[in-house]
Structure formats: C-alpha cells, structure tokens
Motif scaffolding. Sequence first.
Motif, PDB file in Angstrom:
ATOM      1  N   GLY A 176      19.142  44.997  69.609  1.00  0.00           N
ATOM      2  CA  GLY A 176      19.296  44.217  70.848  1.00  0.00           C
ATOM      3  C   GLY A 176      18.906  45.036  72.070  1.00  0.00           C
ATOM      4  O   GLY A 176      18.153  44.584  72.937  1.00  0.00           O
ATOM      5  N   VAL A 214      35.713  44.915  78.553  1.00  0.00           N
ATOM      6  CA  VAL A 214      36.169  46.271  78.231  1.00  0.00           C
ATOM      7  C   VAL A 214      35.225  47.367  78.723  1.00  0.00           C
ATOM      8  O   VAL A 214      35.584  48.544  78.725  1.00  0.00           O
ATOM      9  CB  VAL A 214      36.377  46.445  76.713  1.00  0.00           C
ATOM     10  CG1 VAL A 214      37.487  45.518  76.219  1.00  0.00           C
ATOM     11  CG2 VAL A 214      35.073  46.177  75.936  1.00  0.00           C
ATOM     12  N   GLY A 215      34.033  46.983  79.123  1.00  0.00           N
ATOM     13  CA  GLY A 215      33.077  48.007  79.561  1.00  0.00           C
ATOM     14  C   GLY A 215      32.406  48.642  78.373  1.00  0.00           C
ATOM     15  O   GLY A 215      32.839  48.460  77.228  1.00  0.00           O
TER      16      GLY A 215
HETATM   17  N1  LIG Z   1      28.688  43.624  77.930  1.00  0.00           N
HETATM   18  C1  LIG Z   1      29.084  44.532  77.008  1.00  0.00           C
HETATM   19  N2  LIG Z   1      30.384  44.935  76.966  1.00  0.00           N
HETATM   20  C2  LIG Z   1      30.773  45.813  76.064  1.00  0.00           C
HETATM   21  N3  LIG Z   1      29.943  46.390  75.146  1.00  0.00           N
HETATM   22  C3  LIG Z   1      28.679  46.062  75.124  1.00  0.00           C
HETATM   23  C4  LIG Z   1      28.178  45.106  76.051  1.00  0.00           C
HETATM   24  N4  LIG Z   1      26.826  44.961  75.821  1.00  0.00           N
HETATM   25  C5  LIG Z   1      26.526  45.777  74.800  1.00  0.00           C
HETATM   26  N5  LIG Z   1      27.626  46.453  74.377  1.00  0.00           N
HETATM   27  C6  LIG Z   1      27.647  47.468  73.324  1.00  0.00           C
HETATM   28  O1  LIG Z   1      26.324  47.891  73.062  1.00  0.00           O
HETATM   29  C7  LIG Z   1      26.022  47.740  71.687  1.00  0.00           C
HETATM   30  C8  LIG Z   1      24.562  47.460  71.498  1.00  0.00           C
HETATM   31  O2  LIG Z   1      24.244  46.166  71.838  1.00  0.00           O
HETATM   32  P1  LIG Z   1      23.057  45.455  71.111  1.00  0.00           P
HETATM   33  O3  LIG Z   1      21.911  46.382  71.070  1.00  0.00           O
HETATM   34  O4  LIG Z   1      22.832  44.153  71.767  1.00  0.00           O
HETATM   35  O5  LIG Z   1      23.528  45.245  69.623  1.00  0.00           O
HETATM   36  P2  LIG Z   1      24.475  44.117  69.008  1.00  0.00           P
HETATM   37  O6  LIG Z   1      24.698  43.117  70.042  1.00  0.00           O
HETATM   38  O7  LIG Z   1      23.685  43.631  67.869  1.00  0.00           O
HETATM   39  O8  LIG Z   1      25.706  44.854  68.611  1.00  0.00           O
HETATM   40  C9  LIG Z   1      26.960  46.668  71.208  1.00  0.00           C
HETATM   41  O9  LIG Z   1      27.229  46.786  69.850  1.00  0.00           O
HETATM   42  C10 LIG Z   1      28.196  46.914  72.049  1.00  0.00           C
HETATM   43  O10 LIG Z   1      28.986  47.925  71.478  1.00  0.00           O
END
Ligand SMILES: Nc1ncnc2c1ncn2[C@@H]1O[C@H](COP(=O)(O)OP(=O)(O)O)[C@@H](O)[C@H]1O
Lengths: 382, 148
Positions: free
Chosen positions: A341, A329-330
Amino acid sequence: MDWKGSKESADAWHMTDNLHAEQGKGDPFAAAIRATRMSMIITDPRQPDNPIVFANDAFLKLIGYERDEVMGRNCRFLQGPNTDPSSVDRIRVAVEDGTDVSIDILNYRKDGSTFWNALYISPVFNDKGELQFFFASQLNVSDRKRSADRIAADKDRFEKAVKERTAELEAALEAKTTLLHEVDHRVKNNLQMISSLIIMQRRTIKDEAIRASLTTMLERIEALSTVHRRLYQSKDVSRFDVADFAKDLVTDLLAASGRAEIEPALELEPIIIPAEKATPVALMVNELVTNALKHAFKGRPDGTTGGRIGIKMNQPDSHFNIEVSDNGVGMDSATGDASFGMRLIKSLARQLHADIEWRDAAPGTRVVISMPNETRQKGSFS
Amino acid sequence: MTAPLKVLIVEDEALLAMELESLVEEAGHSVVGWATSASEAKTMADSVEADIAFVDIHLSDGPSGVDVAEYIGRKNSSMVVFMTANPKRIPDHFAGAVGVIAKPYTMNGLMSSLRYLQECIRRPPPVSTRPAGFTLSPLFEETLVSAA
Ligand SMILES: Nc1ncnc2c1ncn2[C@@H]1O[C@H](COP(=O)(O)OP(=O)(O)O)[C@@H](O)[C@H]1O
Ligand SMILES: [Mg+2]
C-alpha cells in the motif's frame, strides 16, 4: 454647345449621319461623338420600329457591321440565342415608357461571336416634352463579366468544398463520439465484471487473510470504477472533479465498513484536474482513506474504535492540496516502507509530481499531499 | 423488519446478472426472474410479480431497455430502476422508471440503493440518504417530496 438643348431641331441628328462630312466637321460636338472610342447610337422612336438613325465608328467596330448594314434597323439584330429574354423585356419596357435603362446584356457580332454589353439607353425629349430620340451607349464588359463569373464560380466551389469538409468533420466527430460512448460503455461494464468476479471469488473463501486481501483488491477496483462513473457522467470527459469523487469514495467506504462510530469530516473545495490524473489521484486517496479506516482506530488501550476521518481539499495557487487525516492511534514513522500500500502511494505521488508527507497529528495521522495543477495555468475550464 | 423485495433482473450479461442476484439475496430479498432480452423481459413481467425490476439499457436484442421500462410502467406492476453503463441513453422523462443506478456501481453502492428502494416502496419517504451512484427520475423525486 449643348446638343440636347440646341435650338436646332433634334432632327439635325437624323441628318448628321446622312450629312456629308463637311457639315459634320463644322460641328465640334458631332465630331467628338463620331470620333469617341465610346460606342454610341441614336434611334428614332417616332419612326416605325425605332430604327437606328446614327451610329458612330466605335459602335460599328464593336459589333463588326458596316454602317449601311445597321442604319434604319432596330437594334434587336444584336440579340442571339443566349441573350437573356428578361433583359430584352426590361429594355422593351423602358423604350415603351420612355425611361432610361442600364443593363448588361449578351450581344452578338456579325461574325456570331458574343460580348457582354453594358448598355445605357436614355430618352431625349424636346422643349415640349415630346420624345425625340433614344441615345444609347455600349461598353464591352466581357472581361469584367468573365472575372465576376470566375469569382462567383470560385466562391461556389469554395463554399461547396467548405460544406463538404464540414460534413466530413461532423461525421468524423460523430463517429468519434459514438466510439467514445461505446468504449466508455465497455470500460464501465468490464469494471463491473471485474468487481463481480472478485466478489464471487471472495464468497468461496474461508481464510480471513485471503478474504481481507480480496477486499482490499475490490476496494481498489471500485475506486477506479467510481472514477469512471464520475468521469463520463460529466459533460466534459477531459476534466475531473476530485472533490466530488472524494465525497463519493468516503461515503461509500464508510458505509461499506459498517462502522457507524467513525465520522467523516469533509472540507472540500471543488478541484478540477485533467482526466489523465484522475486515476492516480483517486487510487492514492483510496489508499489513505482505507488505511485510516483499517489501522487508525484499532489497538487503542481503552478498546474504543470510534473517531473521525477528515479530507480537506483546496487550491490556494497553482497547486492543489489534499489532506487525509484521522484522530486515531497514529503511526510509527518507520512503518510500512516496504508494504505494498505504502509503495503504491509513493509511486503514484511520483507519477503526479506530488509532495507527500505523513505528519503526527497527535492524536492520529495527517497525510498532506501537494501537487502542481496545470489546468489552472492553461486557464481553460471550457 | 420491513418485508423483503421481489426483484426482476433484466440484464444480458450473465456474470453481472449472477452477481446481482447474489447481492440481492444477501440483502435478504428474492430474485423472481432473470431476462436477457426485451421480449423475455416482457413475457416475464406478465407472468411474475415483482416489486422492482432492474433494467439494463443494452440487452441481447439491442438498446431495448427503455422499451421494457415503458412496458412494465404501463402495467404499473413494479417499480423500474435502470441499471446501465450508458445513463445518457435514458430519455429525460425516464420512460416511467423511478431512477438509475449507474454502472459500475460499488458493492456498497448497490446494497445502499437496495435499502433506499426498500424504504421507498415499503414506507415512503425513505429515511436513509440516497447513495452516490443512484439518481432519481425527476417525477419520482417529486413524488417523494410530496410524500414527505
Ligand atoms: N492512518 C493510519 N493510522 C495508523 N497506522 C497506519 C495508518 N496508515 C498506515 N498505517 C500503518 O502503515 C502500515 C502500512 O500501510 P499499507 O502499506 O497501506 O499496508 P496495509 O494497509 O496493507 O497494512 C499499516 O499496516 C499500518 O500499520
Ligand atoms: Mg493499506
């Protein structure tokens, strides 16, 4: 005049010593032999016990005897308790065979002191080929012998020291290797225990959010575990192949998620990094792959959850590039700056001096990491 | 469904044995015994029937896991799989064991290994791919190839 080929009988030599000065003086060759600094004697094998029939002054000076004490005697009075019997044997055999011999032998002076004698004995034959005399020269080589002995002793001592040191180093290396194996074994066992503790704890928890949090924690620990398993599986514990690791990690995470509708797409060149970089790189890749798994394929308008997670690794120059992509979904470029994270990924990137960039892959997300790799510059893959 | 497996655990670390037991049971198999030493393991191997024995190399009475593997191998009653953080300790001929699961394994790694082993035992050759942390002994690999 060639004394050996002289018309005069070799007996002339016999006479020479008994001769009185006048006649000797008349013969320049005899005079030279008498006066030379080189010690020389002549013995007569035709007489019983091969006695000395001529001795020059240098000989007497070398051995410390008077002329009348040596004339008519066999040379064996020069030997003593420390003279090597095998050397004496060699001389005896040469005399018996009428051949020449050159040998270093320990001899004794009248006062009992010793010297190393570089002895040369050669037979003298007459025209008919009959043995007439033995001609012998002596040279005091004690100094040469001493330094040769010292060199030999030094060499022995040095070799012994090297041997001891080598043994010490080998023992130290072995101790170090044993210790490394022991520590490695404990690290791995402890990582296994940490995972086990988390899994057991998770079983007791009903709350989905807490369970999910424990799962994320387990994934991170298991990423570290995979690093350690791979690191010590290889022969060289100072090098780490990130590509092999990534393959293990993605396969494992996908299988663990049970999401058969998500496909891995791996384009991995082997990339060797120093061991100390293995953990941060592994953790970073783990965060990106788990994010794609967790976030990329949910909330689609059509409700589908399938897709592709790609990992590309290559090293075009002294850098290496890691790309983690999905066709999901981006993500909103503003998201996640404060989430744990995301902060973890960025801190690890800083630690590694890596550039990291999130790009819109339309559809999905492409995260591109580029970092310097010193192993290349050092040029040693051994 | 293929029949579940009976598993013997030879592991001196209680926490790891406990967790392994849970995972084995979660996967639908049963644990028929847990031994912490070589002598215990041998007695147990004589008294219970198991399809698989997971054997650690380091046990409470020393690095005797290889011994255990040889003992069980001679009886030919169960397949032995080493489970160790010290795979370098395993002799080249694997002492009759079919393979090794290197510690630290991941939870999924272990589950996949169990699935793979179940296929190996119940209807060889296995259809699933061999999990990353699981290495086959050269001899068993040959057996699988010729069964295929
Ligand atoms: N590959 C991805 N595709 C879509 N959304 C993503 C992706 N990577 C990260 N995100 C978005 O970024 C946010 C932050 O990621 P992260 O810091 O790893 O926290 P968590 O994984 O604990 O939610 C996620 O909650 C998500 O909304
Ligand atoms: Mg995340």
